[in-house]
Design an enzyme around this catalytic site. Structure first.
Site, PDB file in Angstrom:
ATOM      1  N   CYS A  56      80.138  30.461 -19.927  1.00 11.38           N
ATOM      2  CA  CYS A  56      79.339  30.072 -18.772  1.00 11.38           C
ATOM      3  C   CYS A  56      79.739  30.960 -17.600  1.00 11.38           C
ATOM      4  O   CYS A  56      80.707  31.725 -17.685  1.00 11.38           O
ATOM      5  CB  CYS A  56      79.621  28.612 -18.433  1.00 11.38           C
ATOM      6  SG  CYS A  56      81.365  28.358 -18.023  1.00 11.38           S
TER       7      CYS A  56
ATOM      8  N   THR B 155      82.921  17.849 -14.838  1.00 13.11           N
ATOM      9  CA  THR B 155      81.744  18.694 -15.089  1.00 13.11           C
ATOM     10  C   THR B 155      81.391  18.847 -16.569  1.00 13.11           C
ATOM     11  O   THR B 155      80.309  19.335 -16.893  1.00 13.11           O
ATOM     12  CB  THR B 155      81.987  20.106 -14.525  1.00 13.11           C
ATOM     13  OG1 THR B 155      83.186  20.622 -15.109  1.00 13.11           O
ATOM     14  CG2 THR B 155      82.093  20.103 -13.020  1.00 13.11           C
TER      15      THR B 155
ATOM     16  N   HIS C 184      93.082  15.384 -17.818  1.00 13.50           N
ATOM     17  CA  HIS C 184      92.420  16.690 -17.827  1.00 13.50           C
ATOM     18  C   HIS C 184      92.669  17.358 -16.465  1.00 13.50           C
ATOM     19  O   HIS C 184      92.619  16.705 -15.423  1.00 13.50           O
ATOM     20  CB  HIS C 184      90.924  16.527 -18.081  1.00 13.50           C
ATOM     21  CG  HIS C 184      90.219  17.838 -18.321  1.00 13.50           C
ATOM     22  ND1 HIS C 184      89.865  18.679 -17.281  1.00 13.50           N
ATOM     23  CD2 HIS C 184      89.835  18.462 -19.455  1.00 13.50           C
ATOM     24  CE1 HIS C 184      89.277  19.756 -17.780  1.00 13.50           C
ATOM     25  NE2 HIS C 184      89.248  19.651 -19.100  1.00 13.50           N
TER      26      HIS C 184
ATOM     27  N   GLU D  21      90.958  19.298 -14.608  1.00  9.41           N
ATOM     28  CA  GLU D  21      89.900  19.191 -13.600  1.00  9.41           C
ATOM     29  C   GLU D  21      89.947  17.820 -12.915  1.00  9.41           C
ATOM     30  O   GLU D  21      89.787  17.713 -11.692  1.00  9.41           O
ATOM     31  CB  GLU D  21      88.526  19.409 -14.239  1.00  9.41           C
ATOM     32  CG  GLU D  21      87.409  19.352 -13.210  1.00  9.41           C
ATOM     33  CD  GLU D  21      86.021  19.376 -13.827  1.00  9.41           C
ATOM     34  OE1 GLU D  21      85.814  20.086 -14.835  1.00  9.41           O
ATOM     35  OE2 GLU D  21      85.141  18.677 -13.311  1.00  9.41           O
TER      36      GLU D  21
ATOM     37  N   SER E 218      83.902  28.133 -22.964  1.00 12.28           N
ATOM     38  CA  SER E 218      85.025  29.056 -22.750  1.00 12.28           C
ATOM     39  C   SER E 218      85.250  29.975 -23.950  1.00 12.28           C
ATOM     40  O   SER E 218      86.319  30.574 -24.079  1.00 12.28           O
ATOM     41  CB  SER E 218      86.292  28.254 -22.450  1.00 12.28           C
ATOM     42  OG  SER E 218      86.443  27.196 -23.375  1.00 12.28           O
TER      43      SER E 218
ATOM     44  N   CYS F 102      77.853  20.030 -15.320  1.00 16.32           N
ATOM     45  CA  CYS F 102      77.289  21.319 -14.912  1.00 16.32           C
ATOM     46  C   CYS F 102      76.165  21.789 -15.843  1.00 16.32           C
ATOM     47  O   CYS F 102      75.999  21.265 -16.948  1.00 16.32           O
ATOM     48  CB  CYS F 102      78.393  22.371 -14.842  1.00 16.32           C
ATOM     49  SG  CYS F 102      78.883  22.959 -16.449  1.00 16.32           S
TER      50      CYS F 102
ATOM     51  N   HIS G 153      90.097  26.949 -21.136  1.00 16.54           N
ATOM     52  CA  HIS G 153      90.677  26.299 -22.310  1.00 16.54           C
ATOM     53  C   HIS G 153      90.219  26.992 -23.589  1.00 16.54           C
ATOM     54  O   HIS G 153      89.364  26.495 -24.316  1.00 16.54           O
ATOM     55  CB  HIS G 153      90.291  24.814 -22.324  1.00 16.54           C
ATOM     56  CG  HIS G 153      91.053  24.000 -21.319  1.00 16.54           C
ATOM     57  ND1 HIS G 153      90.599  22.817 -20.803  1.00 16.54           N
ATOM     58  CD2 HIS G 153      92.262  24.217 -20.739  1.00 16.54           C
ATOM     59  CE1 HIS G 153      91.493  22.329 -19.944  1.00 16.54           C
ATOM     60  NE2 HIS G 153      92.501  23.172 -19.883  1.00 16.54           N
TER      61      HIS G 153
HETATM   62  S1  SF4 Z   1      82.029  23.682 -14.424  1.00 15.40           S
HETATM   63 FE1  SF4 Z   1      83.237  24.486 -16.132  1.00 15.40          FE
HETATM   64  S2  SF4 Z   1      81.780  24.609 -17.838  1.00 15.40           S
HETATM   65 FE2  SF4 Z   1      80.583  24.374 -15.958  1.00 15.40          FE
HETATM   66  S3  SF4 Z   1      80.051  26.443 -15.280  1.00 15.40           S
HETATM   67 FE3  SF4 Z   1      81.960  25.883 -14.258  1.00 15.40          FE
HETATM   68  S4  SF4 Z   1      83.600  26.609 -15.617  1.00 15.40           S
HETATM   69 FE4  SF4 Z   1      81.718  26.565 -16.806  1.00 15.40          FE
END
Ligand code: SF4
Length: 349
Positions: free
Chosen positions: A29, A181, A141, A143, A284, A211, A58
């Site tokens: 992404c 996300t 996690h 994030e 990823s 996302c 990851h």
């Molecule tokens: S939030 Fe994570 S999966 Fe979504 S675009 Fe950003 S890095 Fe990629």
């Protein structure tokens, strides 16, 4: 497309026409691409070692390849020598981590995905407005730790629909949800539904927190899963969006689904009686790992590959501000910086 390496069926497998349905979009992404290129450029521009807090993204292959080039992955900033340079991963960091880095006089490059930063900003804003914030995501996690760290006194993490019973808030009329996300869209909506049963005036975030890349990869795998006897998801075990793809494939009707880091992890027994194999990869995952899986399958008679595309992605993010400034400075001083991803064999296409 048909692979020239397709061969005769191997014993024990069906003689029906065997094929692969290849999900698109899949793999890298925009946020992962930016983070990986940031480390590559930092290595080229500043030289090794470049410290990276946590895995930049990851994926085992990406981390191993960058390590070979001189990136040093650490668990926290106290492992980075004072005054050295550290990259924050795509998953983001809490304000406490930034403060710790400042205290050690670290030069920081923030590769947090802008879509994660957007969720951080929401958390800060709703905390300022004194909401109880229900962060749907997975405890532990990175994030989630980063987002929750923006306003720990206002945020509680809700892991799954079953967690809802345990949620308590100060004022049931002043509650909002936000999310990690990389979750399953369907499971998140179920969690929201149950939360709303409990808190009828629950407010929604201003826009999707899950996302575009997570959503697009789930839509694509949902499309091919009903036709697939087996769905292979390429991605690492700690990659939330990759693990979700296995769950989504099974929920959408795949007879079986397995996550693998690389082709060598495929168990040939998974192919027994299998006619149609779905293949996808997490956000990823470099495309080279998917191509290895296709080659493995082609050698076993699954050389007919049909792409199942449900969206086209063209989003790109510019490099982190601190790095961009240094690279632009070098270029204007007549020291051009080479592109990096190709050299690492991580090019996604
Ligand atoms: S939030 Fe994570 S999966 Fe979504 S675009 Fe950003 S890095 Fe990629």
């Amino acid at each position: 497309m048909t692979s020239p390496t397709a061969t005769a069926p191997s014993p024990g497998t069906t003689t029906q026409h065997r094929r692969v349905l290849l999900a698109a979009p899949r793999g890298y992404c925009a946020g992962v691409d930016r983070a990986v290129v940031a480390v590559e450029k930092a290595l080229e521009h500043y030289g090794a070692p470049v410290y990276v807090r946590k895995e930049i993204v990851h994926n085992k292959h990406v981390v191993a390849t960058l390590s070979e080039r001189g990136a040093v992955f650490v668990d926290d900033t106290d492992e980075v020598p004072e005054g050295a340079r550290v990259v924050f991963s795509a998953h983001g960091v809490s304000p406490a981590v930034r403060e710790a880095a400042t205290a050690r006089r670290l030069e920081t490059i923030d590769a947090t995905c802008p879509l994660v930063t957007k969720v951080h900003r929401e958390a800060v804003r709703f905390a300022r407005d004194d909401f109880d914030i229900l962060l749907i995501g997975h405890t532990g996690h990175e994030e989630v730790e980063g987002t929750a760290g923006e306003a720990p006194e206002h945020i509680q993490v809700v892991n799954s629909p079953d967690d809802v019973d345990q949620v308590t808030v100060r004022d049931p009329d002043k509650v909002i949800w936000i999310s990690q996300t990389t979750l399953s869209v369907d499971e998140t909506m179920e969690t929201v539904r149950r939360l709303r049963e409990k808190f009828p005036t629950l407010q929604d975030p201003p826009s999707d927190d899950i996302c575009y890349a997570t959503q697009n990869r789930q839509v694509a795998v949902k499309k091919l899963a009903p036709e697939a006897d087996l769905v292979i998801v390429v991605g690492s075990a700690n990659s939330s969006n990759s693990v979700r793809l296995v769950e989504v494939a099974l929920e959408a009707g795949a007879r079986a689904s397995h996550r693998i880091d690389r082709a060598a992890e495929i168990d040939s027994a998974w192919l027994d009686g299998v006619t149609t194999v779905g293949v996808t990869s997490g956000a990823s995952v470099p495309e080279i790992l998917v191509q290895d899986v296709l080659a493995y399958l082609a050698e076993r008679g699954y050389g007919d590959v049909e792409e199942v595309r449900t969206a086209t992605e063209d989003l790109m993010f510019s490099l982190p501000r601190e790095l961009r400034a240094d690279l632009e400075g070098a270029e204007s001083a007549g020291r051009p910086v080479r592109g990096g991803r190709r050299a690492l064999g991580l090019n996604p296409s």
